[in-house]
Scaffold this motif. Structure first.
Motif, PDB file in Angstrom:
ATOM      1  N   ASN A 337     -55.913 -11.001  -8.003  1.00  0.00           N
ATOM      2  CA  ASN A 337     -56.017 -12.439  -7.769  1.00  0.00           C
ATOM      3  C   ASN A 337     -56.334 -12.626  -6.290  1.00  0.00           C
ATOM      4  OD1 ASN A 337     -55.505 -15.178  -7.209  1.00  0.00           O
ATOM      5  ND2 ASN A 337     -54.032 -15.327  -8.887  1.00  0.00           N
ATOM      6  N   VAL A 343     -49.749 -10.696  -5.952  1.00  0.00           N
ATOM      7  CA  VAL A 343     -50.160 -10.375  -7.325  1.00  0.00           C
ATOM      8  C   VAL A 343     -51.161  -9.228  -7.318  1.00  0.00           C
ATOM      9  CG1 VAL A 343     -51.492 -11.238  -9.299  1.00  0.00           C
ATOM     10  CG2 VAL A 343     -49.689 -12.645  -8.304  1.00  0.00           C
ATOM     11  N   THR A 344     -52.090  -9.281  -6.378  1.00  0.00           N
ATOM     12  CA  THR A 344     -53.110  -8.226  -6.284  1.00  0.00           C
ATOM     13  C   THR A 344     -52.475  -6.883  -5.973  1.00  0.00           C
ATOM     14  OG1 THR A 344     -54.830  -9.778  -5.612  1.00  0.00           O
ATOM     15  CG2 THR A 344     -55.150  -7.461  -5.017  1.00  0.00           C
ATOM     16  N   ALA A 347     -50.828  -5.527  -9.078  1.00  0.00           N
ATOM     17  CA  ALA A 347     -51.822  -5.116 -10.068  1.00  0.00           C
ATOM     18  C   ALA A 347     -52.440  -3.780  -9.698  1.00  0.00           C
ATOM     19  CB  ALA A 347     -52.904  -6.190 -10.199  1.00  0.00           C
ATOM     20  N   ASN A 446     -53.152 -13.078 -15.023  1.00  0.00           N
ATOM     21  CA  ASN A 446     -53.605 -11.935 -14.207  1.00  0.00           C
ATOM     22  C   ASN A 446     -53.888 -10.678 -15.023  1.00  0.00           C
ATOM     23  OD1 ASN A 446     -53.325 -13.307 -11.570  1.00  0.00           O
ATOM     24  ND2 ASN A 446     -51.142 -13.282 -12.084  1.00  0.00           N
TER      25      ASN A 446
END
Length: 533
Positions: A337, A343-344, A347, A446
């Motif tokens: 994201n 969030v990235t 992930a 996501n």
């Protein structure tokens, strides 16, 4: 609306699509019709055989390796050597044949692009035809797009990904093309149009007619595909063996026939892929009524380290390398994201872990869903492969997997929770809304989701409901509870800023139908298909 065509016995019912006349030529449609007439009836017989096998598995709770093909498993043979364009497959990116996504995939730095005409592509007629137009331009390196003031073109400073086209599964018909008055098999339409227009041109440019084959359930279905390839090559004067196909092992019956599937396709084989999310759906579907030991916990808690999933992937690597074939790992659905660094970071960490495990297990490459994650997958496979294009020479003779290991769902850790039920409904409905709107690759929470996500969600709810499951908080799964959660979800989505509600009513109705009906619907995309175009 019917379009006239000089192809004898062929009727095109779909509305005109931009540049569609370049694809739906009389010659191309005649080629598709010849495939349909040669193989349509055998497809029908194999679909009936699927149902018989599923009924038997549900009744007995068992599947096993075939005694009648033991000689194939015990004899000495190898698949054909891979062509130069496919010797290194360490990173593969997946996605629909949408024009922008195609260009981004080709420019991503991945070795292979899975050009998806199946689960990531809704079969709206405009998508079916425009996808073929885009693939025509991809093969000729002439694809570009000008949209919203931006220009998308193929970059000169990267090696473009090699396209492998995934046609629809054997179960799907294309109702907009009639051959002798009956809908043509969707797989033959997708394969036939692409092969007719691009096989010779791809070979001239140093690649070829390369494919991914989905949803297969037996070696007899692989034999059917092989016969399609032989006839197609013969009809168009393409050298035999030019077609190469990677089979997705994404159904549990196919997991018991991996060697036989490779054997049937051996002249045309490019290996096997661990289609993990559809595989999970298939396990639930196949044994949905076979007893409590097959009832899985919340979808999100069923990881690739669950014993039955671990057995399946390790057997796949051993089987492929024993026969000189590629073993390709599964989808990393996490997507970064760009507006949320936290969030990235999470992930990318999950993708690192997933691809490190696959590379160390012996896979020759793996899938990602987003261009920003190509480098993560490459890093993990580079660490294991180094300068080697693959690790087919790593035989994994330490692996020993039996039927009981593939069926060992009872040892899957995790609970069945109300949160899991709510999540299944939420994700399932969100995806169906996207699918009905024409987008089969949807970013949800996501994650890049395709049809397999909705299939797992609704099949798990059906299984819980029809096995009288009591959740961790003491609630029993009933039709009333499912409908209550579905109603709550619909209210939340209507209140969610920016959520497209145009197809929400139909999505809720469809999800309820396939999640709580007395009779299990094999694929939710089939009743969904009735609601589009």
């Amino acid at each position: 609306m019917s379009q006239s065509t000089p192809a004898q016995g062929v009727e095109v019912l779909g509305a005109p699509v931009e540049r569609g006349d370049e694809i739906l030529t009389p010659e191309a449609l005649d080629f598709v019709a010849r495939l349909q007439r040669s193989f349509g009836a055998r497809r029908d017989e194999l679909l009936a055989r699927r149902q018989q096998r599923r009924d038997e598995a549900a009744r007995t709770g068992k599947l096993d390796f075939l005694s009648e093909t033991r000689h194939i498993r015990e004899s000495d043979w190898q698949v054909a050597e891979p062509p130069a364009a496919l010797r290194d497959r360490r990173v593969e990116i997946t996605g629909p044949t949408d024009r922008k996504m195609a260009i981004n995939a080709l420019n991503s730095g991945a070795k292979v692009w899975l050009a998806d005409l199946e689960d990531a592509n809704t079969p709206h007629w405009s998508n079916v035809v425009s996808g073929q137009v885009n693939l025509y331009d991809v093969i000729r390196k002439q694809i570009e797009l000008h949209s919203n003031g931006k220009q998308y073109t193929l970059r000169d400073d990267v090696e473009h990904a090699v396209p492998l086209v995934r046609p629809r599964g054997w179960h799907f018909d294309e109702r907009h093309i009639l051959v002798d008055g009956k809908p043509a098999v969707g797989a033959l339409v997708d394969f036939g149009l692409y092969f007719f227009h691009n096989a010779a041109e791809g070979l001239r440019r140093g690649t070829g007619p390369y494919f991914y084959l989905p949803k297969m359930e037996s070696h007899l279905e692989a034999r059917l595909w092989n016969d399609v390839f032989v006839q197609a090559q013969q009809d168009l004067g393409i050298p035999q063996g030019s077609v190469r196909a990677t089979v997705l092992i994404e159904t549990i019956p196919a997991a018991f026939e991996m060697e036989e599937i490779l054997y049937e396709l051996r002249e045309h084989s490019a290996g096997l892929n661990a289609g993990r999310w559809d595989y999970l759906f298939s396990v639930i579907k196949t044994f949905r009524s076979a007893g409590s030991e097959f009832v899985l916990p919340d979808r999100n808690s069923v990881t690739m380290t669950a014993p039955f999933m671990r057995a399946y992937t390790e057997l796949l690597v051993r089987t492929c390398h024993k026969r000189g074939a590629f073993a390709i790992g599964g989808m990393a659905a996490f997507i970064p994201n760009r507006r949320d660094p936290e969030v990235t970071e999470k992930a990318l960490a999950k993708i690192h872990d997933d691809k490190r495990r696959e590379a160390n297990d012996g896979f020759d490459g793996s899938w990602v869903a987003h261009p920003d994650t190509v480098s993560v997958c490459r890093e993990e496979f580079d660490a294991v492969l180094g300068d080697k294009p693959n690790q087919i020479d790593r035989k994994r003779e330490d692996v020993s997997v039996g039927a009981a290991d593939l069926l060992n769902t009872a040892e899957t850790p995790g609970d069945k929770t109300i949160e899991g039920l709510r999540s299944a409904v939420d994700v399932g409905v969100r995806y169906i809304v996207s699918w009905l709107g024409g987008n089969g690759a949807a970013g949800i929470h996501n994650m890049m989701e395709d049809a397999a996500t909705a299939e797992i969600s609704r099949s798990q709810i059906w299984q819980w409901l029809h096995n009288d499951i009591v959740l961790a908080d003491g609630q029993r799964v009933t039709k009333d509870l499912v409908r209550q959660v579905l109603g709550d979800t619909e209210k939340q989505l209507r209140a969610e800023e920016g959520f497209p509600t145009e197809n929400l009513d139909r999505a809720v109705e469809l999800f309820e139908r396939v999640a709580v009906a007395e009779e299990f619907v094999d694929f939710l995309t089939l009743p969904a298909y009735e609601q589009i175009d």
